[in-house]
Enzyme design. Structure first.
Site, PDB file in Angstrom:
ATOM      1  N   ARG A 103       0.851  -1.183   0.000  1.00 60.84           N
ATOM      2  CA  ARG A 103       0.000   0.000   0.000  1.00 60.84           C
ATOM      3  C   ARG A 103       0.892   1.240   0.000  1.00 60.84           C
ATOM      4  NH1 ARG A 103      -3.320  -2.973  -1.409  1.00 60.84           N
ATOM      5  NH2 ARG A 103      -5.476  -3.258  -0.682  1.00 60.84           N
ATOM      6  N   GLU A 138      -4.075   7.522  -5.309  1.00 61.82           N
ATOM      7  CA  GLU A 138      -4.304   6.814  -6.572  1.00 61.82           C
ATOM      8  C   GLU A 138      -5.612   7.281  -7.211  1.00 61.82           C
ATOM      9  OE1 GLU A 138      -4.075   2.594  -5.878  1.00 61.82           O
ATOM     10  OE2 GLU A 138      -1.993   2.683  -5.214  1.00 61.82           O
ATOM     11  N   HIS A 143      -0.774   0.053  -9.726  1.00 60.80           N
ATOM     12  CA  HIS A 143      -1.470  -0.861  -8.814  1.00 60.80           C
ATOM     13  C   HIS A 143      -1.993  -2.086  -9.568  1.00 60.80           C
ATOM     14  CE1 HIS A 143      -3.786  -0.933  -4.753  1.00 60.80           C
ATOM     15  NE2 HIS A 143      -3.504  -2.165  -5.144  1.00 60.80           N
TER      16      HIS A 143
END
Length: 326
Positions: free
Chosen positions: A237, A266, A285
């Site tokens: 993360r 993000e 991601h």
């Protein structure tokens, strides 16, 4: 109409097709981003199941999901779900542990190798007609004989360690919970304190959830402990690493490189200074971003919905309904 499932993340046609392949009979599937405001107001209170990958599910949504029997995360980390709100409205939450381990583990190894062998730079320069056959050899490395330090050693960390070991690395790890000796022996992994992992590893990869105690875990002090030739891989993360301090460490050659798949914000903004560095590999991601992972997580998600419909408890509960009080 049957049981209503709302899928909250944006999907593209090929992805939508895969989701429908896993949809059990008797379920009606709706995509949140395809619904207008009136449809959202109509269907959210009727929805039986909320499925989410990375979109935020906060109290504003959960307070209106009055019929929800389950929030199903397609992945492991539930930091995008307001668990306090889920608890307040007595909505069980489940995830899919292990289903994305292979994809994230493979990406970790890919990022290590790409950093070690300067792959993005060589690809770009070769296509420009620049033949860097010799120039980068003094700065390129092999995984053989290196110490790979893991911060977080759950399913994903252990799957990554198995793959890293094949390349001839020495595996060390730090985790809040130490493994029992039999598993350590099986994985040929040695437990080290966090500071020793940071200072003694050539490769450091992060495989832990974003919690209050892990937010900002890797900052200026921790980066300064690392070797000058060390590379940092973050596939967990974004909030675990202080991006400003990481930029400074990379810009000043305190460490050699970073592979970053997850970001503090993000989607990440184009003004992020990390994008200006040649010793950074950036991805959006996509650790679990494979068709194989999609099939596993969607299968688990809809199996859980089916279990609930049949009166059984869903698997992999993060919030157990037996402990929730309306």
């Amino acid at each position: 109409m049957g049981s209503i499932v709302i899928y909250f993340d944006r999907v593209f046609p090929a992805f939508e097709k895969i989701i429908y392949e896993h949809l059990p009979s008797g379920f009606k599937l709706l995509f949140w981003h395809d619904l207008d405001e009136n449809e959202r107001e109509q269907y959210l209170p009727q929805a039986d199941y909320l499925i989410v990958a990375t979109e935020k599910l906060g109290e504003e949504i959960l307070s209106r999901a009055k019929n929800a029997k389950l929030i199903q995360k397609t992945g492991i980390g539930v930091d995008n779900i307001d668990l306090e709100a889920a608890k307040k409205y007595a909505i069980p939450v489940a995830n899919t542990p292990g289903a994305n381990s292979s994809g994230v583990a493979e990406l970790t190894i890919l990022l290590i190798l790409a950093l070690y062998r300067k792959l993005p730079l060589l690809n770009s320069e070769t296509k420009k007609g620049n033949w860097l056959m010799w120039e980068l050899r003094p700065y390129s490395y092999e995984m053989e004989g290196k110490t790979h330090g893991f911060i977080g050693f759950g399913n994903i960390g252990r799957e990554t360690a198995k793959r890293s070991k094949v390349f001839g690395t020495n595996i060390v790890y730090f985790d809040q919970y130490r493994l029992n000796p039999e598993i350590e022996e099986e994985l040929q992994a040695e437990y080290w304190p966090l500071e020793r992992v940071l200072s003694g590893s050539d490769i450091i990869s992060l495989h832990l959830p974003l919690l209050t105690e892990t937010k900002g875990l890797i900052g200026k002090k921790q980066l300064s402990m690392m070797k000058e030739n060390a590379v940092l891989i973050n596939v967990s993360r974004g909030g675990i690493v202080d991006e400003g301090e990481l930029y400074q460490a990379l810009h000043s050659n305190t460490i050699a490189g970073a592979g970053i798949d997850v970001w503090e914000k993000e989607p990440v903004g184009m003004d992020n200074p990390l994008f200006t560095l040649k010793n950074v590999i950036a991805t959006p991601h996509i650790g679990a971003g494979t068709r194989d992972t999609l099939n596993r997580v969607l299968s688990t998600a809809f199996q859980n919905a089916t279990r609930v419909e049949q009166g059984y408890q869903p698997n992999h509960l993060v919030l157990d309904p037996a402990k929730l009080v309306k």
